[in-house]
Design a protein around this motif. Sequence first.
Motif, PDB file in Angstrom:
ATOM      1  N   SER A 188     -10.283 -27.267   8.696  1.00 48.47           N
ATOM      2  CA  SER A 188     -10.711 -28.672   8.741  1.00 48.47           C
ATOM      3  C   SER A 188     -10.811 -29.287   7.340  1.00 48.47           C
ATOM      4  N   ARG A 189     -10.824 -28.456   6.306  1.00 43.74           N
ATOM      5  CA  ARG A 189     -10.795 -29.024   4.945  1.00 43.74           C
ATOM      6  C   ARG A 189      -9.440 -29.682   4.704  1.00 43.74           C
ATOM      7  N   ARG A 190      -9.455 -30.871   4.190  1.00 44.18           N
ATOM      8  CA  ARG A 190      -8.210 -31.506   3.802  1.00 44.18           C
ATOM      9  C   ARG A 190      -8.468 -32.346   2.562  1.00 44.18           C
ATOM     10  N   SER A 191      -7.426 -32.684   1.854  1.00 51.64           N
ATOM     11  CA  SER A 191      -7.600 -33.529   0.675  1.00 51.64           C
ATOM     12  C   SER A 191      -7.934 -34.940   1.119  1.00 51.64           C
ATOM     13  N   ILE A 192      -9.011 -35.477   0.580  1.00 52.63           N
ATOM     14  CA  ILE A 192      -9.480 -36.827   0.903  1.00 52.63           C
ATOM     15  C   ILE A 192      -9.136 -37.725  -0.280  1.00 52.63           C
ATOM     16  N   ARG A 193      -8.410 -38.798  -0.008  1.00 57.17           N
ATOM     17  CA  ARG A 193      -7.968 -39.667  -1.111  1.00 57.17           C
ATOM     18  C   ARG A 193      -8.508 -41.091  -1.013  1.00 57.17           C
ATOM     19  N   ARG A 194      -9.356 -41.337   0.010  1.00 60.56           N
ATOM     20  CA  ARG A 194     -10.107 -42.618   0.026  1.00 60.56           C
ATOM     21  C   ARG A 194     -11.543 -42.330   0.422  1.00 60.56           C
ATOM     22  N   ASP A 207       7.624 -34.131   0.646  1.00 59.31           N
ATOM     23  CA  ASP A 207       6.942 -34.507   1.900  1.00 59.31           C
ATOM     24  C   ASP A 207       5.551 -35.077   1.624  1.00 59.31           C
ATOM     25  N   ILE A 208       4.821 -34.448   0.701  1.00 60.26           N
ATOM     26  CA  ILE A 208       3.446 -34.919   0.460  1.00 60.26           C
ATOM     27  C   ILE A 208       3.478 -36.255  -0.299  1.00 60.26           C
ATOM     28  N   PHE A 209       4.463 -36.413  -1.212  1.00 62.48           N
ATOM     29  CA  PHE A 209       4.582 -37.722  -1.882  1.00 62.48           C
ATOM     30  C   PHE A 209       4.850 -38.810  -0.843  1.00 62.48           C
ATOM     31  N   ASP A 265       0.588 -48.265  -6.858  1.00 64.12           N
ATOM     32  CA  ASP A 265      -0.790 -48.104  -7.347  1.00 64.12           C
ATOM     33  C   ASP A 265      -1.368 -46.720  -7.017  1.00 64.12           C
ATOM     34  N   TYR A 266      -0.611 -45.936  -6.227  1.00 63.80           N
ATOM     35  CA  TYR A 266      -1.132 -44.639  -5.781  1.00 63.80           C
ATOM     36  C   TYR A 266      -1.440 -43.709  -6.962  1.00 63.80           C
ATOM     37  N   LEU A 267      -0.507 -43.652  -7.928  1.00 60.36           N
ATOM     38  CA  LEU A 267      -0.740 -42.784  -9.089  1.00 60.36           C
ATOM     39  C   LEU A 267      -1.982 -43.245  -9.863  1.00 60.36           C
ATOM     40  N   CYS A 310     -10.923 -34.072  -3.243  1.00 64.13           N
ATOM     41  CA  CYS A 310      -9.495 -33.903  -3.537  1.00 64.13           C
ATOM     42  C   CYS A 310      -9.362 -33.181  -4.872  1.00 64.13           C
ATOM     43  N   TRP A 311      -8.696 -32.051  -4.834  1.00 68.33           N
ATOM     44  CA  TRP A 311      -8.377 -31.271  -6.052  1.00 68.33           C
ATOM     45  C   TRP A 311      -7.266 -32.022  -6.769  1.00 68.33           C
ATOM     46  N   LEU A 312      -7.483 -32.385  -8.028  1.00 67.29           N
ATOM     47  CA  LEU A 312      -6.516 -33.227  -8.737  1.00 67.29           C
ATOM     48  C   LEU A 312      -6.067 -32.603 -10.054  1.00 67.29           C
ATOM     49  N   SER A 313      -4.745 -32.456 -10.193  1.00 64.43           N
ATOM     50  CA  SER A 313      -4.186 -32.040 -11.487  1.00 64.43           C
ATOM     51  C   SER A 313      -3.913 -33.227 -12.394  1.00 64.43           C
ATOM     52  N   VAL A 314      -3.651 -34.397 -11.786  1.00 70.60           N
ATOM     53  CA  VAL A 314      -3.314 -35.558 -12.624  1.00 70.60           C
ATOM     54  C   VAL A 314      -4.425 -35.855 -13.636  1.00 70.60           C
ATOM     55  N   VAL A 315      -5.650 -35.525 -13.291  1.00 68.21           N
ATOM     56  CA  VAL A 315      -6.766 -35.870 -14.185  1.00 68.21           C
ATOM     57  C   VAL A 315      -7.001 -34.830 -15.285  1.00 68.21           C
ATOM     58  N   ASP A 371      -0.744 -36.359   9.251  1.00 66.89           N
ATOM     59  CA  ASP A 371      -0.529 -34.969   9.660  1.00 66.89           C
ATOM     60  C   ASP A 371      -0.121 -34.124   8.474  1.00 66.89           C
ATOM     61  N   ARG A 372      -0.676 -32.946   8.394  1.00 59.44           N
ATOM     62  CA  ARG A 372      -0.271 -32.005   7.346  1.00 59.44           C
ATOM     63  C   ARG A 372       0.395 -30.810   8.009  1.00 59.44           C
ATOM     64  N   THR A 373       1.252 -30.144   7.274  1.00 63.26           N
ATOM     65  CA  THR A 373       1.946 -29.002   7.870  1.00 63.26           C
ATOM     66  C   THR A 373       1.671 -27.749   7.039  1.00 63.26           C
ATOM     67  N   ARG A 374       1.847 -26.613   7.676  1.00 64.70           N
ATOM     68  CA  ARG A 374       1.814 -25.335   6.968  1.00 64.70           C
ATOM     69  C   ARG A 374       2.946 -24.463   7.510  1.00 64.70           C
ATOM     70  N   VAL A 375       3.566 -23.709   6.651  1.00 59.04           N
ATOM     71  CA  VAL A 375       4.537 -22.715   7.103  1.00 59.04           C
ATOM     72  C   VAL A 375       3.724 -21.598   7.772  1.00 59.04           C
TER      73      VAL A 375
HETATM   74  C1  LIG Z   1      -3.517 -27.082  -8.160  1.00 60.97           C
HETATM   75  C2  LIG Z   1      -3.585 -28.330  -7.303  1.00 60.97           C
HETATM   76  C3  LIG Z   1      -3.319 -29.556  -7.875  1.00 60.97           C
HETATM   77  C4  LIG Z   1      -3.382 -30.727  -7.121  1.00 60.97           C
HETATM   78  N1  LIG Z   1      -3.184 -31.935  -7.723  1.00 60.97           N
HETATM   79  C5  LIG Z   1      -3.171 -33.068  -6.984  1.00 60.97           C
HETATM   80  C6  LIG Z   1      -2.938 -34.317  -7.606  1.00 60.97           C
HETATM   81  O1  LIG Z   1      -2.803 -34.416  -8.822  1.00 60.97           O
HETATM   82  N2  LIG Z   1      -2.893 -35.427  -6.819  1.00 60.97           N
HETATM   83  C7  LIG Z   1      -3.099 -35.372  -5.458  1.00 60.97           C
HETATM   84  O2  LIG Z   1      -3.050 -36.420  -4.805  1.00 60.97           O
HETATM   85  N3  LIG Z   1      -3.334 -34.182  -4.845  1.00 60.97           N
HETATM   86  C8  LIG Z   1      -3.369 -33.037  -5.571  1.00 60.97           C
HETATM   87  N4  LIG Z   1      -3.635 -31.828  -4.975  1.00 60.97           N
HETATM   88  C9  LIG Z   1      -3.876 -31.775  -3.524  1.00 60.97           C
HETATM   89  C10 LIG Z   1      -2.630 -31.300  -2.795  1.00 60.97           C
HETATM   90  O3  LIG Z   1      -1.672 -32.335  -2.747  1.00 60.97           O
HETATM   91  C11 LIG Z   1      -3.031 -30.842  -1.378  1.00 60.97           C
HETATM   92  O4  LIG Z   1      -3.918 -29.756  -1.474  1.00 60.97           O
HETATM   93  C12 LIG Z   1      -1.819 -30.437  -0.543  1.00 60.97           C
HETATM   94  O5  LIG Z   1      -0.993 -31.539  -0.298  1.00 60.97           O
HETATM   95  C13 LIG Z   1      -2.245 -29.835   0.802  1.00 60.97           C
HETATM   96  O6  LIG Z   1      -3.002 -30.777   1.532  1.00 60.97           O
HETATM   97  P1  LIG Z   1      -4.505 -30.503   2.001  1.00 60.97           P
HETATM   98  O7  LIG Z   1      -5.337 -30.244   0.770  1.00 60.97           O
HETATM   99  O8  LIG Z   1      -4.924 -31.769   2.693  1.00 60.97           O
HETATM  100  O9  LIG Z   1      -4.494 -29.308   2.888  1.00 60.97           O
HETATM  101  C14 LIG Z   1      -3.652 -30.652  -5.716  1.00 60.97           C
HETATM  102  C15 LIG Z   1      -3.934 -29.401  -5.149  1.00 60.97           C
HETATM  103  C16 LIG Z   1      -3.918 -28.256  -5.937  1.00 60.97           C
HETATM  104  C17 LIG Z   1      -4.286 -26.911  -5.305  1.00 60.97           C
END
Ligand SMILES: Cc1cc2nc3c(=O)[nH]c(=O)nc-3n(C[C@H](O)[C@H](O)[C@H](O)COP(=O)(O)O)c2cc1C
Length: 214
Positions: A9-15, A89-91, A107-109, A157-162, A200-204
Amino acid sequence: MDMLELIKSRRSIRRFEKRMPEKELIMKCLEAATWAPSATNQQPWEFIVLTGTALEKVNLINQENFAERMQSLDPFSGLPEEYGKRQQDIFRANIEAAEKDGFDPKDYLEKTLRFCDAPAAVYFVTHKRDDNQYVLSNAAAIENFLLAATAQGLGTCWLSVVIVCQQDVKEHLRISPEKELIAGIAVGYPATDSAFNTFDRTRVPADQITIWLE
Ligand SMILES: Cc1cc2nc3c(=O)[nH]c(=O)nc-3n(C[C@H](O)[C@H](O)[C@H](O)COP(=O)(O)O)c2cc1C
């Protein structure tokens, strides 16, 4: 909720809602992070929580310096084909979500550089090392943090951009040059009506990528 359900149930939240998460909740997530395994139990992590004007300042630094810092990086080329496809796909999913939520996908970035406009953010910090032991230990701690947040109704949301502008952020936060930022995590209450948080998110499937030898 059992553990496997929580993990899925954990997913990346962007809003996020504007509402500030309670300090105790964030501290509980950080405590969960500290219970991760780490190389020889060195616990090679420190956390910086940013809110309010402190977060706004770091957001500005990331936005102002990103283009220049990216010039020396190339995260998009040389990927294995199937990884590159999943990256596309995620982009695409995020761009479609931006359109559905009614703002310009361009504006997403910028938005992710502002920690997705979350009310709180956490940087995971460690000492630099040539091997990957501290990075791996932090990755385990970060996943604990994310799961604990999910269990408490928080979004992350785990972010590398920051961390692309880490030199600038470290100078501003007076972090020693011997240390590095491993990741930034956006934290807050999820906006429930956002396409960003519901696509929707996918996993292999694991059985397709597992070799089982007996
Ligand atoms: C190392 C790492 C870096 C990430 N950096 C970004 C990022 O810069 N921007 C972003 O929108 N999501 C980022 N994410 C989130 C991933 O896009 C996300 O975990 C992936 O698409 C799977 O989706 P879920 O977390 O909803 O399961 C990052 C995740 C990880 C583990």
